[in-house]
Design an enzyme around this catalytic site. Structure first.
Site, PDB file in Angstrom:
ATOM      1  N   GLY A 218       3.444  -7.337  -4.669  1.00  0.00           N
ATOM      2  CA  GLY A 218       2.392  -7.929  -5.478  1.00  0.00           C
ATOM      3  C   GLY A 218       0.975  -7.523  -5.122  1.00  0.00           C
ATOM      4  O   GLY A 218       0.070  -7.672  -5.943  1.00  0.00           O
ATOM      5  N   ASP A 219       0.764  -7.013  -3.909  1.00  0.00           N
ATOM      6  CA  ASP A 219      -0.577  -6.601  -3.466  1.00  0.00           C
ATOM      7  C   ASP A 219      -0.426  -5.407  -2.538  1.00  0.00           C
ATOM      8  O   ASP A 219      -0.917  -5.390  -1.416  1.00  0.00           O
ATOM      9  CB  ASP A 219      -1.266  -7.766  -2.761  1.00  0.00           C
ATOM     10  N   LEU A 220       0.268  -4.393  -3.035  1.00  0.00           N
ATOM     11  CA  LEU A 220       0.769  -3.317  -2.186  1.00  0.00           C
ATOM     12  C   LEU A 220      -0.210  -2.155  -2.081  1.00  0.00           C
ATOM     13  O   LEU A 220      -0.094  -1.142  -2.757  1.00  0.00           O
ATOM     14  CB  LEU A 220       2.124  -2.830  -2.705  1.00  0.00           C
ATOM     15  N   ASN A 224      -1.954  -3.584   3.482  1.00  0.00           N
ATOM     16  CA  ASN A 224      -0.897  -4.584   3.572  1.00  0.00           C
ATOM     17  C   ASN A 224       0.437  -3.992   4.008  1.00  0.00           C
ATOM     18  O   ASN A 224       1.507  -4.569   3.777  1.00  0.00           O
ATOM     19  CB  ASN A 224      -0.738  -5.316   2.233  1.00  0.00           C
TER      20      ASN A 224
END
Length: 312
Positions: A218-220, A224
């Site tokens: 989702g926030d790659l 991260n």
């Protein structure tokens, strides 16, 4: 829904005693760099154990229960490394209360020679994992939904709605683009508002339904992903939901991208549906809108550019 969430404690001391025994104490606290939203610490205990702690205000405790749910979901796939969750909780503190998340401390290692290929293959395996376990069946009397998540969470510091939905295109329109457009409306002039309406009304002309739903980080982006002690990729700070795997892959290309060997290995392990390159910017529109709402008008021009790309 078959996700086991971690225990929740009402004080840090209570949490440490429950996890490590009555004689445990914090011998050293080191503030760690990184992260715009939470404070991060390495806690060294008197038994030699090292624990990673995130902290925020008590009012933001939901950040950590949501993150724990995402980490648990990734771990459930058994496809790729992610930090082991110890617990979450709140503490009144001496001066002011705070919320916290305790994770097993991961020492950074040196990337193995096939780091990017291995990472891509494991990410593809996560995207291929069964997703039915990520929905709460007790809350859905109809047929099992395909997209969304069993709870809402956050994308950065902003709320992210994960209402279950049977259509990926509808989900992406209603629970990704629309809330961000609404929040950023004061940045827009009448021409851009008209373009936005046209884009939302014709989203099915650009996006496609996936061959199968995937659990997304989702926030790659690069910040991260960390390299663990064995030289393998470890996913951190997720904003998980079930969607089209292309959305994760697009995010990896937004801020500099990963090396070519990553994309080659991913496509070999999990071939892309035709036309991904034509959809990539539309997926990243969500991330850029979120940055516009978080960090200001620096991100307005790329938002305008992508909206125009699909409407002019």
């Amino acid at each position: 829904m078959n996700i086991l969430l971690p225990p929740y404690f009402t004080s840090l001391a209570q949490a440490l005693v429950s996890l490590f025994g009555n004689s445990v104490a914090i011998a050293q606290t080191d503030r760690l760099s990184g992260g715009d939203i939470n404070k991060a610490y390495a806690l060294t205990l008197n038994n030699g154990t090292k624990v990673f702690m995130k902290a925020n205000s008590k009012q933001n405790a939901a950040f950590f229960t949501a993150e724990a749910a995402g980490l648990s979901a990734i771990a459930k796939t058994k496809a790729i490394g992610t930090p082991e969750i110890l617990c979450a909780g709140t503490d009144n503190g001496e001066d002011v209360g705070y919320s916290f998340l305790l994770l097993k401390y991961i020492e950074s290692g040196k990337k193995r020679n096939d780091y990017w290929t291995d990472f891509a293959q494991k990410l593809a395996a996560m995207h291929n994992a069964d997703t039915k376990v990520f929905f709460d069946k007790t809350k859905n009397t109809s047929e099992q939904p395909k997209f969304g998540f069993f709870q809402d969470n956050f994308i950065g510091a902003r709320p992210q709605t994960n209402t279950p939905c049977d259509s990926w295109i509808s989900f992406f329109r209603d629970y990704r683009l629309v809330p961000q457009f609404k929040a950023a409306d004061f940045y827009f002039d009448s021409k851009l508002r008209s373009q936005i309406t046209k884009l939302l009304d014709h989203l099915e002309d650009f996006l496609i339904e996936p061959e199968k739903p995937s659990l997304l980080h989702g926030d790659l982006w690069a910040g991260n992903v960390m390299c663990g002690p064995n030289g393998e990729a470890v996913l951190i700070d997720p904003a998980c939901y079930v969607g089209h795997a292309e959305a994760d892959l697009a995010m990896t290309e937004l801020f500099g991208g990963f090396p070519p060997e990553f994309y080659k290995a991913y496509k070999e392990a999990r071939p892309l549906q035709p036309g991904y390159e034509n959809r990539r910017d539309l997926y990243n529109l969500y991330q850029l809108l979120n940055h516009l709402n978080l960090f200001g008008e620096t991100y307005l021009v790329p938002v305008q550019s992508i909206v125009a790309e699909y409407t002019e």
